[in-house]
Design a protein around this motif. Structure first.
Motif, PDB file in Angstrom:
ATOM      1  N   THR A 137     -22.562  -2.884  24.153  1.00 26.70           N
ATOM      2  CA  THR A 137     -21.737  -2.962  25.364  1.00 26.70           C
ATOM      3  C   THR A 137     -20.266  -3.048  25.001  1.00 26.70           C
ATOM      4  O   THR A 137     -19.421  -2.376  25.621  1.00 26.70           O
ATOM      5  CB  THR A 137     -22.141  -4.187  26.209  1.00 26.70           C
ATOM      6  N   ILE A 138     -19.929  -3.848  24.009  1.00 22.68           N
ATOM      7  CA  ILE A 138     -18.548  -3.984  23.556  1.00 22.68           C
ATOM      8  C   ILE A 138     -18.055  -2.649  22.984  1.00 22.68           C
ATOM      9  O   ILE A 138     -16.944  -2.197  23.286  1.00 22.68           O
ATOM     10  CB  ILE A 138     -18.433  -5.087  22.481  1.00 22.68           C
ATOM     11  N   PHE A 139     -18.883  -2.023  22.178  1.00 30.97           N
ATOM     12  CA  PHE A 139     -18.554  -0.722  21.589  1.00 30.97           C
ATOM     13  C   PHE A 139     -18.273   0.320  22.672  1.00 30.97           C
ATOM     14  O   PHE A 139     -17.331   1.111  22.567  1.00 30.97           O
ATOM     15  CB  PHE A 139     -19.714  -0.267  20.698  1.00 30.97           C
ATOM     16  N   ASN A 140     -19.085   0.294  23.729  1.00 27.69           N
ATOM     17  CA  ASN A 140     -18.975   1.314  24.773  1.00 27.69           C
ATOM     18  C   ASN A 140     -17.707   1.192  25.613  1.00 27.69           C
ATOM     19  O   ASN A 140     -17.296   2.169  26.245  1.00 27.69           O
ATOM     20  CB  ASN A 140     -20.198   1.266  25.682  1.00 27.69           C
ATOM     21  N   ILE A 141     -17.089   0.020  25.643  1.00 25.75           N
ATOM     22  CA  ILE A 141     -15.802  -0.097  26.345  1.00 25.75           C
ATOM     23  C   ILE A 141     -14.807   0.888  25.737  1.00 25.75           C
ATOM     24  O   ILE A 141     -14.168   1.680  26.433  1.00 25.75           O
ATOM     25  CB  ILE A 141     -15.249  -1.535  26.255  1.00 25.75           C
ATOM     26  N   GLY A 142     -14.681   0.830  24.409  1.00 23.67           N
ATOM     27  CA  GLY A 142     -13.780   1.755  23.722  1.00 23.67           C
ATOM     28  C   GLY A 142     -14.264   3.193  23.788  1.00 23.67           C
ATOM     29  O   GLY A 142     -13.472   4.117  23.966  1.00 23.67           O
ATOM     30  N   ILE A 181     -12.281  -0.785  18.978  1.00 22.79           N
ATOM     31  CA  ILE A 181     -11.429   0.221  18.350  1.00 22.79           C
ATOM     32  C   ILE A 181     -12.278   1.343  17.755  1.00 22.79           C
ATOM     33  O   ILE A 181     -11.948   2.535  17.896  1.00 22.79           O
ATOM     34  CB  ILE A 181     -10.550  -0.419  17.251  1.00 22.79           C
ATOM     35  N   LEU A 182     -13.372   0.975  17.126  1.00 20.14           N
ATOM     36  CA  LEU A 182     -14.261   1.982  16.537  1.00 20.14           C
ATOM     37  C   LEU A 182     -14.852   2.884  17.615  1.00 20.14           C
ATOM     38  O   LEU A 182     -14.877   4.115  17.469  1.00 20.14           O
ATOM     39  CB  LEU A 182     -15.383   1.284  15.758  1.00 20.14           C
ATOM     40  N   ILE A 186     -14.331   7.090  17.950  1.00 21.02           N
ATOM     41  CA  ILE A 186     -15.476   7.963  17.697  1.00 21.02           C
ATOM     42  C   ILE A 186     -15.370   9.302  18.448  1.00 21.02           C
ATOM     43  O   ILE A 186     -15.580  10.373  17.848  1.00 21.02           O
ATOM     44  CB  ILE A 186     -16.798   7.251  18.049  1.00 21.02           C
ATOM     45  N   PRO A 187     -15.061   9.321  19.770  1.00 23.00           N
ATOM     46  CA  PRO A 187     -14.934  10.629  20.448  1.00 23.00           C
ATOM     47  C   PRO A 187     -13.852  11.511  19.828  1.00 23.00           C
ATOM     48  O   PRO A 187     -14.045  12.732  19.703  1.00 23.00           O
ATOM     49  CB  PRO A 187     -14.569  10.231  21.888  1.00 23.00           C
ATOM     50  N   PHE A 188     -12.725  10.913  19.431  1.00 23.58           N
ATOM     51  CA  PHE A 188     -11.659  11.703  18.806  1.00 23.58           C
ATOM     52  C   PHE A 188     -12.104  12.221  17.440  1.00 23.58           C
ATOM     53  O   PHE A 188     -11.786  13.351  17.053  1.00 23.58           O
ATOM     54  CB  PHE A 188     -10.393  10.856  18.655  1.00 23.58           C
TER      55      PHE A 188
END
Length: 330
Positions: A137-142, A181-182, A186-188
């Motif tokens: 969930t934290i990862f998906n914010i970024g 941040i990670l 990732i998309p970029f």
């Protein structure tokens, strides 16, 4: 009129659809000149979506489906996370209404597409308050903020909101900070890898990344319709900020933090004006996600429902005038 939407029954949701039809039918009668401008605002996914967005029929259908889906999505978030005192369709209605504050911008633009992922990032932000929230969930914010930036490049600045918002709803944790941040990069990274493999990495990097940090140009007229749009977006936001006590009445610490996150989002959004070349008039629709939700909360916070009805009626009638001025005045 707003009284019709102060519940969440099935029939009310049908009325939400008719509400959007009432405001949006004008877009099917008078095509927007902005349909030919999307290529002037390059983003990573522009080549994939501009063909669809530039098609009048596809654009109209996509706009209707997207905005309606987003409206029900934010309405779900407001209800399930108890941000509002009661579960109603008012936030959905207010969110829809703000998409018609400018005469020719009621179309599917890159901003409208990017807003879908911004709402997903907000969803993860709200869900992260739970102490047992998964690291995913934290990862998906970024990640969702990064995805929104691939559709509309200046949205990359919302990572600042993602970091500050996470600090509002949770205590600082270095591991979680790194994950956000990670997820953001990732998309970029994937987009850069794809363009490197296809041999146009330098062009992609220059036109969709570097250019937005070196060229700040604006492509909209500072005329009466523009300032009216700004007023229609600014008034609900300012009234919400001035009535924070009413919005937070009988709410827990959790809901108060959610409201602070929403109030913060348009403030960070102002920075997008300095990270975008050739800013179009529909750029300001990036503010609709938080302001639409706050508008819905504001309309339910007044002890006297007459004030909410009056505010909604004024904005509704103004939007109707903006949308149907060609019908009445040629």
């Amino acid at each position: 009129m707003l009284q019709l939407f102060r519940n969440n029954e099935f029939l009310t949701n049908i009325l939400v659809v008719f509400y959007m039809l009432l405001l949006g039918i004008n877009g099917w009668i008078y095509p927007s000149a902005l349909l030919t401008t999307f290529e002037q605002v390059p983003a990573t996914f522009s080549p994939l979506v501009n063909g669809w967005l530039s098609s009048s029929i596809i654009n109209k259908v996509l706009f209707f489906v997207l905005v309606l889906a987003q409206a029900f999505y934010i309405n779900y978030l407001v209800g399930v996370y108890n941000i509002s005192r009661q579960y109603t369709a008012v936030p959905a209605v207010c969110f829809i209404l703000l998409h018609f504050v400018y005469g020719s911008a009621d179309i599917a633009t890159p901003v409208v597409l990017a807003n879908t992922f911004l709402i997903a990032a907000l969803h993860c932000m709200l869900d992260s308050y739970n102490k047992k929230a998964s690291l995913g969930t934290i990862f998906n914010i970024g990640f969702w903020i990064g995805m929104s930036a691939l559709f509309y490049s200046s949205n990359l600045i919302y990572i600042i909101w993602g970091i500050i918002g996470l600090l509002i709803v949770r205590t600082f944790d270095l591991q979680e900070f790194v994950l956000v941040i990670l997820g953001y990069f990732i998309p970029f990274f994937l987009a850069g890898t794809y363009h490197y493999a296809t041999g146009d990495y330098s062009v992609w990097w220059q036109t969709t990344i570097v250019e937005h940090f070196t060229q700040f140009t604006y492509n909209f007229p500072l005329d009466t319709p523009f300032w009216l749009m700004i007023a229609l977006l600014l008034v609900p936001y300012l009234l919400s900020v001035l009535n924070l006590g009413g919005l937070q009445f009988k709410t827990t610490t959790k809901e108060k933090k959610y409201i602070y996150v929403l109030v913060l989002l348009p403030i960070i959004g102002l920075l997008t004006l300095f990270f975008q070349s050739n800013v179009p008039v529909y750029h300001f629709y990036t503010f609709i996600v938080p302001i639409g939700i706050l508008f819905g909360l504001l309309a339910q916070s007044y002890k006297n429902a007459l004030w909410a009805e009056l505010l909604h009626l004024i904005i509704f009638m103004t939007c109707m005038g903006v949308q149907y001025q060609s019908f009445f005045f040629g």
